[in-house]
Scaffold this active site. Structure first.
Site, PDB file in Angstrom:
ATOM      1  N   GLY A  13       0.635  -1.345   0.105  1.00 53.92           N
ATOM      2  CA  GLY A  13       0.019   0.042   0.077  1.00 53.92           C
ATOM      3  C   GLY A  13       0.898   1.258   0.019  1.00 53.92           C
ATOM      4  O   GLY A  13       1.671   1.396   0.625  1.00 53.92           O
ATOM      5  N   THR A 142       6.046   1.941   5.293  1.00 49.80           N
ATOM      6  CA  THR A 142       4.751   1.294   5.936  1.00 49.80           C
ATOM      7  C   THR A 142       4.322   2.104   6.922  1.00 49.80           C
ATOM      8  O   THR A 142       5.085   2.721   7.856  1.00 49.80           O
ATOM      9  CB  THR A 142       5.179  -0.198   6.664  1.00 49.80           C
ATOM     10  OG1 THR A 142       3.899  -0.591   7.383  1.00 49.80           O
ATOM     11  CG2 THR A 142       6.548  -0.087   7.636  1.00 49.80           C
ATOM     12  N   ASP A 144       2.529   1.282   9.095  1.00 48.60           N
ATOM     13  CA  ASP A 144       2.152   0.715  10.399  1.00 48.60           C
ATOM     14  C   ASP A 144       3.598   0.721  11.291  1.00 48.60           C
ATOM     15  O   ASP A 144       3.323   0.574  12.762  1.00 48.60           O
ATOM     16  CB  ASP A 144       2.180  -0.740  10.289  1.00 48.60           C
ATOM     17  CG  ASP A 144       0.651  -1.016   9.737  1.00 48.60           C
ATOM     18  OD1 ASP A 144      -0.249  -0.313   9.978  1.00 48.60           O
ATOM     19  OD2 ASP A 144       0.723  -2.313   8.918  1.00 48.60           O
ATOM     20  N   MET A 190      -5.585   1.144  10.861  1.00 50.89           N
ATOM     21  CA  MET A 190      -4.495   0.285  10.415  1.00 50.89           C
ATOM     22  C   MET A 190      -3.657   0.060  11.507  1.00 50.89           C
ATOM     23  O   MET A 190      -3.405   0.554  12.554  1.00 50.89           O
ATOM     24  CB  MET A 190      -3.770   0.629   9.043  1.00 50.89           C
ATOM     25  CG  MET A 190      -4.709   0.635   7.908  1.00 50.89           C
ATOM     26  SD  MET A 190      -3.923   1.230   6.453  1.00 50.89           S
ATOM     27  CE  MET A 190      -2.773  -0.168   6.095  1.00 50.89           C
ATOM     28  N   GLY A 191      -3.195  -1.303  11.345  1.00 51.47           N
ATOM     29  CA  GLY A 191      -2.122  -1.653  12.312  1.00 51.47           C
ATOM     30  C   GLY A 191      -2.435  -3.094  12.936  1.00 51.47           C
ATOM     31  O   GLY A 191      -3.130  -3.349  13.881  1.00 51.47           O
ATOM     32  N   ARG A 192      -1.877  -4.257  12.030  1.00 54.15           N
ATOM     33  CA  ARG A 192      -2.479  -5.394  12.362  1.00 54.15           C
ATOM     34  C   ARG A 192      -1.805  -6.119  13.749  1.00 54.15           C
ATOM     35  O   ARG A 192      -2.392  -6.796  14.416  1.00 54.15           O
ATOM     36  CB  ARG A 192      -2.038  -6.585  11.381  1.00 54.15           C
ATOM     37  CG  ARG A 192      -2.793  -6.403  10.202  1.00 54.15           C
ATOM     38  CD  ARG A 192      -2.233  -6.981   8.850  1.00 54.15           C
ATOM     39  NE  ARG A 192      -1.010  -6.383   8.434  1.00 54.15           N
ATOM     40  CZ  ARG A 192       0.020  -6.958   7.305  1.00 54.15           C
ATOM     41  NH1 ARG A 192      -0.601  -8.099   6.801  1.00 54.15           N
ATOM     42  NH2 ARG A 192       0.783  -6.223   7.223  1.00 54.15           N
ATOM     43  N   GLU A 247      -7.129  -2.157  13.755  1.00 54.39           N
ATOM     44  CA  GLU A 247      -7.428  -3.372  13.163  1.00 54.39           C
ATOM     45  C   GLU A 247      -7.246  -4.649  13.568  1.00 54.39           C
ATOM     46  O   GLU A 247      -7.897  -5.708  13.402  1.00 54.39           O
ATOM     47  CB  GLU A 247      -7.553  -3.283  11.721  1.00 54.39           C
ATOM     48  CG  GLU A 247      -5.768  -3.448  11.508  1.00 54.39           C
ATOM     49  CD  GLU A 247      -5.175  -3.376  10.061  1.00 54.39           C
ATOM     50  OE1 GLU A 247      -6.371  -4.159   8.984  1.00 54.39           O
ATOM     51  OE2 GLU A 247      -4.346  -2.907   9.491  1.00 54.39           O
TER      52      GLU A 247
END
Length: 251
Positions: A13, A142, A144, A190-192, A247
């Site tokens: 992304g 990223t 993240d 976002m942020g797995r 997330e």
């Protein structure tokens, strides 16, 4: 002996600043013309190498390359394509090496997140085994902000600002109508596995009572009882409750 060429590609992304990284790579390579020949950019990431769709950036002027610093999206196209292991897809690696050898590419810079760094590592290892060593470098990208050994990933600053502004504005909206309407607002970010983005939402709170009232991190197990208790107390105290949840939040 011809100077070795460099292959650069964007992956995953895209962030608001990925093209600034591209600019840095190309301008630095141009400053070392005694060591590096052409800089090729892959059309749509590593897929560009597999399809032999290479963009010759030497045809672009210095001003065009400099403009990348303020150009949004991915100028060369990105992809979400994860290379399997050599054992699983030998033909794919052989194809990459054929393309790199055909264009005398000895440097590979992959601009992406965790999977992209994994791809760069795989190609580095296989290039040694196949007798055509390629220097592979992962260029961090990223939002993240979760790549190991990096202090700050380009892209995180932009999303941190975006999230903080968004929850600030949403909080003000809910506060203005909570007396007779919506009292609870949830914003997922976002942020797995890493809670940097969720945590950045805290920048929006300047005084007690400002949104967000609750931030849920992926690193901290979700507790339903404590969560609902906090929601009720926030609504009672401030009239509303604004929540930011990563997330990757899990119990």
């Amino acid at each position: 002996m011809k100077k070795p060429n460099l292959f650069y590609a964007q992956s995953g992304g895209v962030t608001a600043v990925i093209n600034a990284s591209a600019c840095g790579v190309i301008e630095t390579a141009r400053a070392h013309k005694d060591k590096i020949g052409k800089v090729y950019a892959g059309l749509n990431g590593i897929v560009g190498a597999l399809n032999e769709e290479l963009i010759d950036t030497s045809k672009e002027s210095a001003s065009t390359i400099a403009a990348l610093r303020s150009t949004p999206a991915g100028a060369f196209g990105s992809c979400r394509y994860k290379l399997k292991s050599y054992a699983e897809n030998q033909r794919e690696y052989e194809r990459l090496m054929d393309v790199f050898q055909a264009h005398n590419i000895r440097y590979f810079l992959y601009n992406g997140g965790g999977d992209s760094q994994d791809t760069a590592n795989k190609i580095s290892q296989i290039s040694l085994d196949m007798g055509f060593p390629i220097t592979c470098i992962g260029v961090p990208k990223t939002v993240d902000n979760d790549l190991p050994i990096t202090d700050n990933c380009p892209g995180f600053g932009s999303v941190a600002k975006y999230v903080a502004v968004s929850i600030r504005e949403a909080g003000l909206d809910v506060a203005s109508m909570c007396d007779s309407s919506t009292k609870v607002f949830v914003m997922e970010v976002m942020g797995r596995h890493a809670g940097w983005i969720a945590g950045a939402a805290g920048l929006a709170s300047e005084e007690e009572g400002d949104a967000p009232h609750i931030i849920l991190f992926p690193e901290i197990a979700f507790n339903k009882v404590k969560f609902l208790k906090k929601v009720k107390s926030s609504v009672k105290k401030y009239g509303y409750c604004a929540i930011v949840v990563s997330e990757g939040a899990q119990n």
